[in-house]
Design a protein around this motif. Sequence first.
Motif, PDB file in Angstrom:
ATOM      1  N   LEU A  37      10.757  -9.482  88.665  1.00  0.00           N
ATOM      2  CA  LEU A  37      12.224  -8.614  89.165  1.00  0.00           C
ATOM      3  C   LEU A  37      12.082  -7.801  89.634  1.00  0.00           C
ATOM      4  O   LEU A  37      10.885  -6.871  90.238  1.00  0.00           O
ATOM      5  N   ASP A  40      15.349  -1.518  91.404  1.00  0.00           N
ATOM      6  CA  ASP A  40      16.402  -1.091  91.486  1.00  0.00           C
ATOM      7  C   ASP A  40      16.380   0.320  92.847  1.00  0.00           C
ATOM      8  O   ASP A  40      15.485   1.111  91.576  1.00  0.00           O
ATOM      9  N   ARG A  47      15.361  -4.198  86.938  1.00  0.00           N
ATOM     10  CA  ARG A  47      16.772  -5.064  86.989  1.00  0.00           C
ATOM     11  C   ARG A  47      16.480  -6.696  85.760  1.00  0.00           C
ATOM     12  O   ARG A  47      15.240  -7.600  85.910  1.00  0.00           O
ATOM     13  N   HIS A  48      17.640  -6.287  85.450  1.00  0.00           N
ATOM     14  CA  HIS A  48      17.447  -7.367  83.927  1.00  0.00           C
ATOM     15  C   HIS A  48      18.241  -8.300  84.076  1.00  0.00           C
ATOM     16  O   HIS A  48      19.222  -8.028  83.794  1.00  0.00           O
ATOM     17  N   TYR A  49      18.655  -9.416  84.797  1.00  0.00           N
ATOM     18  CA  TYR A  49      19.460 -10.099  85.115  1.00  0.00           C
ATOM     19  C   TYR A  49      19.988 -11.536  83.571  1.00  0.00           C
ATOM     20  O   TYR A  49      18.921 -12.234  82.427  1.00  0.00           O
ATOM     21  N   ARG A  50      20.740 -11.938  82.513  1.00  0.00           N
ATOM     22  CA  ARG A  50      21.282 -12.608  81.672  1.00  0.00           C
ATOM     23  C   ARG A  50      21.652 -13.697  82.489  1.00  0.00           C
ATOM     24  O   ARG A  50      22.187 -13.788  83.308  1.00  0.00           O
TER      25      ARG A  50
END
Length: 50
Positions: A37, A40, A47-50
């Motif tokens: 990851l 930022d 950052r966490h992506y979905r």
Amino acid sequence: MLGDVDLDQVLARDILQQRLEVNLLLVAAAHRAARGLPDDATTGTPRHYR
């Protein structure tokens, strides 16, 4: 000016120092990429992506 220091030795030392710095940057980039990851840049949190 430089006393007994040979100019070749000074240049060799500078080149070695630059090589070590570049190596450090490459290793740091590889470790960062391996985490998965990106950080930022503004907060330093991942950052966490979905």
